[in-house]
Design a protein around this motif. Sequence first.
Motif, PDB file in Angstrom:
ATOM      1  N   MET A   1       0.848  -1.179   0.000  1.00 23.76           N
ATOM      2  CA  MET A   1       0.000   0.000   0.000  1.00 23.76           C
ATOM      3  C   MET A   1       0.893   1.241   0.000  1.00 23.76           C
ATOM      4  SD  MET A   1      -2.785   1.401   2.747  1.00 23.76           S
ATOM      5  CE  MET A   1      -1.637   1.766   4.043  1.00 23.76           C
ATOM      6  N   ARG A   2       0.566   2.151  -0.876  1.00 23.60           N
ATOM      7  CA  ARG A   2       1.285   3.424  -0.937  1.00 23.60           C
ATOM      8  C   ARG A   2       0.396   4.500  -0.333  1.00 23.60           C
ATOM      9  NH1 ARG A   2       3.364   6.054  -6.545  1.00 23.60           N
ATOM     10  NH2 ARG A   2       4.313   4.021  -6.677  1.00 23.60           N
ATOM     11  N   GLN A   3       0.918   5.221   0.642  1.00 27.65           N
ATOM     12  CA  GLN A   3       0.171   6.321   1.254  1.00 27.65           C
ATOM     13  C   GLN A   3       0.936   7.612   0.996  1.00 27.65           C
ATOM     14  OE1 GLN A   3      -1.658   5.735   5.095  1.00 27.65           O
ATOM     15  NE2 GLN A   3      -1.049   7.787   5.745  1.00 27.65           N
ATOM     16  N   VAL A   4       0.210   8.611   0.472  1.00 24.62           N
ATOM     17  CA  VAL A   4       0.823   9.900   0.173  1.00 24.62           C
ATOM     18  C   VAL A   4      -0.043  11.009   0.749  1.00 24.62           C
ATOM     19  CG1 VAL A   4       1.958   9.109  -1.939  1.00 24.62           C
ATOM     20  CG2 VAL A   4      -0.332  10.042  -2.061  1.00 24.62           C
ATOM     21  N   ALA A  20      -2.465   2.941  -9.508  1.00 22.81           N
ATOM     22  CA  ALA A  20      -3.771   2.358  -9.191  1.00 22.81           C
ATOM     23  C   ALA A  20      -4.263   1.481 -10.334  1.00 22.81           C
ATOM     24  CB  ALA A  20      -4.790   3.466  -8.898  1.00 22.81           C
ATOM     25  N   LEU A  21      -4.021   1.899 -11.573  1.00 21.35           N
ATOM     26  CA  LEU A  21      -4.430   1.089 -12.729  1.00 21.35           C
ATOM     27  C   LEU A  21      -3.653  -0.220 -12.807  1.00 21.35           C
ATOM     28  CD1 LEU A  21      -4.828   3.849 -15.466  1.00 21.35           C
ATOM     29  CD2 LEU A  21      -6.640   2.546 -14.339  1.00 21.35           C
ATOM     30  N   ARG A  22      -2.437  -0.230 -12.286  1.00 24.27           N
ATOM     31  CA  ARG A  22      -1.649  -1.469 -12.247  1.00 24.27           C
ATOM     32  C   ARG A  22      -2.076  -2.389 -11.105  1.00 24.27           C
ATOM     33  NH1 ARG A  22       2.648   2.212 -12.952  1.00 24.27           N
ATOM     34  NH2 ARG A  22       3.143   1.984 -10.752  1.00 24.27           N
ATOM     35  N   GLY A  23      -2.997  -1.909 -10.259  1.00 24.93           N
ATOM     36  CA  GLY A  23      -3.483  -2.735  -9.163  1.00 24.93           C
ATOM     37  C   GLY A  23      -2.903  -2.392  -7.810  1.00 24.93           C
ATOM     38  N   GLU A  24      -2.028  -1.415  -7.767  1.00 21.00           N
ATOM     39  CA  GLU A  24      -1.434  -1.013  -6.496  1.00 21.00           C
ATOM     40  C   GLU A  24      -2.456  -0.203  -5.698  1.00 21.00           C
ATOM     41  OE1 GLU A  24       2.335   1.717  -5.050  1.00 21.00           O
ATOM     42  OE2 GLU A  24       2.386   0.791  -7.039  1.00 21.00           O
ATOM     43  N   GLU A  25      -2.500  -0.427  -4.390  1.00 23.08           N
ATOM     44  CA  GLU A  25      -3.405   0.339  -3.533  1.00 23.08           C
ATOM     45  C   GLU A  25      -2.768   1.679  -3.205  1.00 23.08           C
ATOM     46  OE1 GLU A  25      -5.862   0.011   0.668  1.00 23.08           O
ATOM     47  OE2 GLU A  25      -4.670  -1.682  -0.030  1.00 23.08           O
ATOM     48  N   LEU A  38      -7.529   5.630  -3.805  1.00 17.17           N
ATOM     49  CA  LEU A  38      -7.585   5.818  -5.250  1.00 17.17           C
ATOM     50  C   LEU A  38      -7.687   4.447  -5.900  1.00 17.17           C
ATOM     51  CD1 LEU A  38      -7.342   8.036  -7.427  1.00 17.17           C
ATOM     52  CD2 LEU A  38      -4.886   7.643  -7.422  1.00 17.17           C
ATOM     53  N   VAL A  39      -8.812   4.220  -6.583  1.00 15.57           N
ATOM     54  CA  VAL A  39      -9.028   2.926  -7.230  1.00 15.57           C
ATOM     55  C   VAL A  39      -9.504   3.152  -8.664  1.00 15.57           C
ATOM     56  CG1 VAL A  39      -9.579   1.684  -5.112  1.00 15.57           C
ATOM     57  CG2 VAL A  39     -11.398   2.765  -6.405  1.00 15.57           C
TER      58      VAL A  39
END
Length: 77
Positions: A1-4, A20-25, A38-39
């Motif tokens: 999970m990436r939090q910014v 997000a498009l690559r599936g990363e949260e 962001l999804v």
Amino acid sequence: MRQVTIHAAKTNLSRLIEAALRGEEVVIAKGSRPVVRLVPVSRGAFTIGLLKDKLGSGPDFFEPMSDKELDGWEGGA
């Protein structure tokens, strides 16, 4: 999970969307408190001709108008 943070999200929005498009949260935080995830938007499968034979036939706009219809358009009585 990436939090910014919100500031970092504004600066790197394009990169975050790609992640997000690559599936990363991707989570956007206000300070250290997560507030938004962001999804990608899920897309349903679009089928061409889905309503074929269900709507009936519509008017043929390439056929000439009858004299009565033409009089109505031209302001005749």
